[in-house]
Design a protein around this motif. Structure first.
Motif, PDB file in Angstrom:
ATOM      1  N   GLU A 174      43.035 -20.534   2.693  1.00  0.00           N
ATOM      2  CA  GLU A 174      43.017 -20.152   1.189  1.00  0.00           C
ATOM      3  C   GLU A 174      45.100 -20.436   0.743  1.00  0.00           C
ATOM      4  O   GLU A 174      44.810 -20.554  -0.468  1.00  0.00           O
ATOM      5  CB  GLU A 174      43.041 -18.652   1.941  1.00  0.00           C
ATOM      6  N   GLN A 178      44.728 -22.277  -2.693  1.00  0.00           N
ATOM      7  CA  GLN A 178      45.500 -21.101  -3.755  1.00  0.00           C
ATOM      8  C   GLN A 178      45.787 -21.968  -4.694  1.00  0.00           C
ATOM      9  O   GLN A 178      47.004 -21.789  -5.758  1.00  0.00           O
ATOM     10  CB  GLN A 178      45.481 -20.144  -3.559  1.00  0.00           C
ATOM     11  N   GLY A 182      44.328 -24.030  -7.072  1.00  0.00           N
ATOM     12  CA  GLY A 182      43.566 -23.384  -7.753  1.00  0.00           C
ATOM     13  C   GLY A 182      45.082 -22.820  -8.826  1.00  0.00           C
ATOM     14  O   GLY A 182      44.538 -22.567  -9.352  1.00  0.00           O
ATOM     15  N   GLN A 211      42.202 -17.022  -9.849  1.00  0.00           N
ATOM     16  CA  GLN A 211      42.402 -16.856  -8.527  1.00  0.00           C
ATOM     17  C   GLN A 211      41.571 -16.962  -7.473  1.00  0.00           C
ATOM     18  O   GLN A 211      40.817 -17.990  -6.660  1.00  0.00           O
ATOM     19  CB  GLN A 211      43.343 -15.540  -8.041  1.00  0.00           C
TER      20      GLN A 211
END
Length: 294
Positions: A174, A178, A182, A211
């Motif tokens: 993640e 991110q 992201g 997010q």
């Protein structure tokens, strides 16, 4: 309502395409460089990032065209990252959006310079925007630097390279996504909101929304790498597996990845509902991310 949203997307995508091409054509630069920049910049794609920027402005009831230069700058940064990502020293990809990658057509040196040109020109575009004041220009350029640079996309790309041939924990995966994916999505919606005059509270909500959206975007991409159609998404299926990359399906199973995707889609929509703005278009785009075919 769906027809209305699709009409909005088509209208502003067409406006963006024309402005992107015009921005490159007017450059006083070598034709070879302009050709390489245009090749990747006009190669297609859904233009999700600039459309999100336009949709964020629309949520405040403002004319989305005031974000045209910022949207072009954003797409140039995204395209530069794809050109460099495809290089032999990076992901070594032969196809992008169903076409040969930039270095396959123009060679590695010119591909690198085309990416460099798009990145640096993006900041010039914002600085020359006559529709926004200087303080907003500074905010947009600083935020784009953060989201695209070492603390954002570039940092995520480094973490992604270092993670090859390693089995990651979900938290580590993640972190990569991110930042690598992201942060530019965060810029998309926050830049649109800022251009439209958002309050700090509204900016915070848009950041939280982004997010969730960023992770949903990447989970969807990972799922498509397993079950997608190469003719539709424009790149080989199974490339993540071949490169021994950790993905959401590999860590969570395909079904687990789908559950994780649904969680972030729901979280994104719930966050939008707290803004008290007209966010039906952003909600629609959230669903597009969930089932995207690129």
């Amino acid at each position: 309502m769906v027809v209305q949203h699709e009409t909005f997307i088509a209208k502003y995508k067409d406006l963006l395409e024309r402005e992107l091409a015009a921005s490159i054509h007017k450059l006083n630069a070598p034709q070879a460089l302009k050709g390489a920049m245009l090749y990747s910049l006009t190669a297609g794609g859904k233009r999700i990032r600039p459309i999100l920027l336009f949709a964020a402005i629309d949520a405040f009831g403002k004319n989305p065209e005031i974000g045209l230069r910022a949207a072009c700058a954003l797409e140039m940064v995204h395209t530069y990252s794809l050109i460099h990502d495809d290089l032999p020293s990076m992901d070594d990809d032969d196809l992008r959006r169903g076409k040969p990658t930039n270095h396959k057509i123009f060679g590695e040196a010119l591909a690198i310079l085309a990416g460099d040109g798009l990145l640096t020109y993006s900041f010039q575009l914002i600085s020359e925007d006559e529709h926004i004041d200087d303080q907003l220009k500074i905010w947009l350029m600083k935020m784009l630097s953060i989201c695209a640079g070492p603390e954002g996309m570039v940092g995520g790309q480094v973490a992604d390279i270092q993670a090859e041939n390693q089995e990651l924990h979900l938290r580590e995966l993640e972190y990569i996504h991110q930042h690598k994916t992201g942060r530019l999505l965060t810029y998309s919606v926050m830049a649109g909101a800022k251009i439209a005059g958002a309050t700090e509270e509204e900016l915070d909500l848009f950041e939280k929304y982004s997010q969730h959206l960023g992770l949903a975007f990447q989970i969807s991409d990972d799922i498509l790498d397993v079950i997608g159609d190469e003719k539709i998404i424009g790149k080989p299926i199974g490339s993540d597996r071949d490169k021994k990359k950790s993905t959401y399906p590999s860590l969570l199973s395909l079904e687990g990845a789908r559950d994780h995707l649904a969680f972030h889609i729901q979280g994104a929509k719930e966050t939008l509902s707290k803004t008290n703005l007209k966010t039906d278009l952003l909600e629609y785009l959230t669903d597009v991310v969930a089932g995207r075919d690129r």
